[in-house]
Each structure stands twice: as structure tokens, then as C-alpha cells.
Design a protein around this motif. Structure first.
Motif, short mmCIF file in Angstrom:
data_model
loop_
_atom_site.label_atom_id
_atom_site.label_comp_id
_atom_site.label_asym_id
_atom_site.label_seq_id
_atom_site.Cartn_x
_atom_site.Cartn_y
_atom_site.Cartn_z
N LEU A 175 0.86 1.11 -0.37
CA LEU A 175 1.96 1.30 0.75
C LEU A 175 2.35 0.90 1.66
N LEU A 207 -3.57 1.99 -3.26
CA LEU A 207 -2.54 2.16 -3.23
C LEU A 207 -1.67 1.45 -2.73
N LEU A 233 -7.32 4.92 1.20
CA LEU A 233 -5.97 5.07 -0.09
C LEU A 233 -5.93 3.67 -0.14
#
Length: 492
Positions: free
Chosen positions: A358, A356, A350
Motif C-alpha cells: 500500500l 499488502l 495489513l
């Protein structure tokens, strides 16, 4: 036998849960704490993390099986185990330094950064998850056997209950929970198997030495290669040792433990002391030879259970100890797989792979969700692979991480290794490994033609992987010197 075992099982599960949750309260709760324990593990904790994590339900149930089916072929585990951490001694300290300096916490994250390739990080992360699921199913299978025997539950329900406990302490304890429960599990494993390994030969044959006297007299072929028919050739034996040694430290959950150490020296200390944990295997070899001398012993992974269940062995306390040891072996590896898999999914797939954005807290939350998802996938795999032996499951799982060897080792020590070569080699190795695995199942004739020596599928793929990467590294431009300096390469 059932009077004591249920109490032992539930007491052990409760102790593991309590230790794991207690350990988790000592950290900050962020992503770095979840994955590495904030790089705080000292030599003693690293010793048990490495040892208990590595010796799984496969080692406990599979070692006696290998003795009774292949004889001295089982000694290969001592041979490769003694050498398996030699590579870690050399690259582990370097990995720990780079991880701390660059903020890296997973194997694929480091290698993707070395080659400046998000694609490598994503592919290695996804491939690691594919390897983890069958390996996790092995641990579920061991736990399910124990719960079925001790409580009469179905293996699926039993495995679900045990790994619900594991999932809880991994979710809320992170790497600290895994590390401290590994201490408990390592002590339990060593204590129980040595007690069984000495007590059972003593009770049945008057001791270990008299037992081997009988083996020499009645089954001498089980003490030398090629062993009992069909036998293991010297070439097969050597190839298995070499492949296991090379691939051992490439398991992502093993590699990642380099990031958890308090210092680079602590990594090297754990590599030096780890072989002493191999004493865990010695009594299991004894038990395999004890079963060999008894009539009617099964030739599958149920042989150890069959042995401890015999009425002349010692009754409920022996059986309860066996149940505790299998749970310890299963959980000490399974928790690392749940923890490593969830960390890899978030950080490699991810964050690094897909890019992403995050936050630390968001990553930690997703990692905890990932533990639950892997727990569910392990149960599904247990159902799908219910008719497959734990040996076959392990061979499938091992074919994947050994493909990480060329990009890791060449990336750490050879400045010519570059992105094009690493990506191509990795795709070739993983593609060939999966193709051979499918051919072995769906087209045995084609598989025999492609692999006439019947080598491990990972070995064939590794050779093609390494050749591809080496040739392309020599024929394409190296990466920029400014980039290489970040990974401890000096100017030429």
C-alpha cells in the motif's frame, strides 16, 4: 441544573472539533503524518499528550468509586502512576531513535522487525485491537452518561454524537489533531477537578482537613489497608501496583507516542515530567471521601454524579463543570484509541502482517476508514457491555497488552532473545489470558482451581509467557549479529 450544562457541552465539543481540524491542516496528510505527526512533537505537547491520554473516564468516574468501596486501596493509582514511566525513560529514547532510522511507527512494527517476524507483528496488532474495543467502550460509557444527564438523550445516542465529533477530528487531524486537542482536554480536566475537589469539601465540611478529621473519627478503616470488608491484602495491593506499572507502557497507544517526539530527549523529558500530571487524581480522592461521609451514597461509578447533583453543592455551574470534565477525560483517551487502533490495523495487520503493498496515501485513506470502523465497534461494545462495570472492562482490556512485555523488553535489551522464543511466549501468554477470561465467565469452578490466589488474569499469563520465552531463548540459537546491529546491539 440543565440550563447551563447543554451550552457547556456543545461549546466544548465545538472547541475540540475546531482545534483538531486546525491542527490537521499543518501536516502533509500522508501515513507518517497521520500516525506520528511527522515526529514533530516538542516537550510541552508530549506532556499533555501523555497525561491527558492516560487519564480517562475510568480515572474520573472510577477513582471516587474505588475510594467509597475500597478505601485507601485507591491510592494504588498514585503509587503505580509515579513509577509507570520509569521504563519509558530508558527504552523510549531507544525506540524513538530506531523508529526514525528504520521508518517504524507502531509498537508491533518495531517488535516484529526486531524478531524478523511478520507473524509477531500481525498477532500483536490483532491482539491490540481486541484490547482497544472494551477500553473504548469505557470512554463511550462516560460520554453517554454526560449526554444523558445534560440533554436527556439516551446514553447510546449521546455517546454516538460525542464520538462522531472525535472521529471527525481524528480522521482529518491525525496525530496532530489528537495532540492539540489533548492540550485543551488536559487543561479542562485539571482545572475542573481541582475546583470541584476543593470547593465541594469546603462547602460540605468546611475544608479538606476537617473532612479528613471526620473520616478518621467515623471511618478510620478507609484510610489504611486492608480497608473496609472484604479488604485488600498487602499481597493483592502490591501485585496490582507491580502489574499496572509493568503493563502501563505496553499499551500500544502509549508506546506509539515515543515515535511522535521531536527527539529522543523529548521522550525522556515527558517521562520525567509525567508524574506531575498525577495531581489530577488528588481532588478525585477528596471527592470520594466526601461522598463517603454522606448518607445514601452509591457504591458504583455513579457516585461522583450523585455528589455533584446534590442540591446543596452549588447548582448548574458545578454540574456543567462536571459534564465538561467527564467529556474531556473520555475524549482525551478515546481519540488516542481511535487513532492508535486505525493505525495499528493498517500498519501492523495489513502492511507488515499480511504484506499488502500500500502506498502512503492509500494507507492514510484506510486509516481514516479504520477510525469509522472502530467508532462503530465501540458503540456495539457499549450495547453488549451495558451491564458491565467500567472496572471490569478495564481489567479485561489490561490483560492483553501486558503480554507484550517479555518480547518488547527482552527484544530491546537481550541479544539471546529470538524469533522462536518470542512467538512461542506471545502465543502462550495471549492464549492463557483469553482462556482464563472465558473460564471466569463460563466455568467459575475451573477458574478458581487454575487461579487460587485470584490474581489478575494478565499476571498469570505473563509469568508463563516470560518463562516460555526465557527458556526457549537460552535453548535455541540467537539471531544473526548483522540483524541485531540494526537494533543497537554491539558485537559481543
Amino acid at each position: 441544573m440543565g440550563a447551563v450544562a447543554p451550552y457547556a457541552v456543545f461549546a466544548y465539543l465545538a472547541a475540540s472539533l475546531a482545534v483538531g481540524l486546525w491542527a490537521g491542516r499543518r501536516g502533509s496528510g500522508g501515513a507518517d503524518d497521520f500516525v506520528t505527526g511527522e515526529r514533530s512533537f516538542g516537550p510541552v505537547l508530549m506532556y499533555f499528550v501523555m497525561g491527558a491520554m492516560i487519564f480517562s473516564a475510568y480515572a474520573l468516574l472510577g477513582t471516587p468509586q474505588r475510594v467509597i468501596s475500597k478505601g485507601s486501596d485507591a491510592f494504588y493509582m498514585l503509587a503505580y502512576g509515579a513509577a509507570a514511566f520509569v521504563p519509558v525513560f530508558y527504552f523510549g529514547a531507544r525506540v524513538r531513535r530506531m523508529g526514525a532510522r528504520l521508518g517504524l511507527v507502531t509498537q508491533a512494527e518495531l517488535i516484529g522487525a526486531r524478531y524478523d517476524s511478520r507473524r509477531i507483528t500481525a498477532v500483536m496488532g490483532a491482539a491490540s485491537l481486541l484490547a482497544f474495543v472494551p477500553y473504548l467502550a469505557i470512554q463511550f460509557k462516560g460520554a453517554g452518561i454526560v449526554m444523558h444527564l445534560a440533554l436527556g438523550w439516551s446514553p447510546l445516542v449521546g455517546a454516538a454524537v460525542v464520538y462522531a465529533v472525535v472521529a471527525i477530528y481524528v480522521m482529518f487531524g491525525g496525530m496532530r489533531g489528537v495532540g492539540w486537542t489533548n492540550v485543551l482536554q488536559g487543561v479542562a480536566m485539571l482545572g475542573v477537578v481541582w475546583w470541584l475537589g476543593l470547593a465541594i469539601p469546603g462547602q460540605l465540611f468546611g475544608g479538606v482537613a476537617p473532612m479528613f478529621d471526620r473520616v478518621i473519627a467515623e471511618h478510620p478503616e478507609y484510610l489504611t489497608l486492608p480497608g473496609p470488608p472484604p479488604g485488600t491484602s498487602s499481597f493483592q495491593y502490591t501485585a496490582e501496583i507491580v502489574m499496572s506499572t509493568l503493563g502501563f507502557a505496553m499499551w500500544p497507544q502509549v508506546f506509539m507516542k515515543c515515535f511522535t517526539a521531536r527527539s529522543a530527549r523529548a521522550v525522556q523529558y515527558s517521562a520525567v515530567t509525567y508524574p506531575s500530571f498525577l495531581v489530577f487524581l488528588v481532588p478525585l480522592l477528596f471527592l470520594g471521601y466526601a461522598a463517603l461521609l454522606l448518607p445514601g451514597a452509591p457504591r458504583d461509578e455513579g457516585v461522583l454524579l450523585w455528589l455533584v447533583s446534590r442540591p446543596e453543592i452549588g447548582g448548574p455551574w458545578v454540574f456543567a463543570a462536571f459534564c465538561t470534565a467527564v467529556l474531556a477525560a473520555s475524549m482525551s483517551t478515546g481519540d488516542s484509541l481511535l487513532h492508535g487502533g486505525s493505525s495499528i490495523f493498517v500498519r501492523d495487520v495489513l502492511v507488515s502482517g499480511l504484506g499488502l503493498p500500500l502506498s502512503e496515501q492509500a494507507q492514510a485513506r484506510l486509516m481514516r476508514i479504520g477510525v469509522v470502523v472502530l467508532f462503530a465497534l465501540g458503540l456495539v461494545m457499549l450495547i453488549v457491555a451495558s451491564k458491565v462495570s467500567i472496572v471490569d472492562l478495564l481489567l479485561l482490556a489490561y490483560a492483553v497488552p501486558v503480554q507484550f512485555l517479555p518480547p518488547v523488553m527482552l527484544g530491546l535489551y537481550w541479544r539471546r532473545a529470538n524469533r522462536v522464543a518470542a512467538e512461542a511466549g506471545l502465543f502462550v501468554g495471549l492464549g492463557v489470558a483469553f482462556a482464563l477470561f472465558l473460564a471466569k465467565i463460563l466455568a467459575p469452578g475451573l477458574y478458581a482451581w487454575c487461579n487460587p490466589l485470584d490474581l489478575q488474569i494478565g499476571a498469570v499469563a505473563l509469568v508463563l509467557n516470560a518463562i516460555t520465552m526465557f527458556v526457549l531463548s537460552l535453548t535455541t540459537p540467537p539471531m544473526a549479529q548483522s540483524h541485531l546491529q540494526r537494533f543497537e546491539f554491539r558485537s559481543p
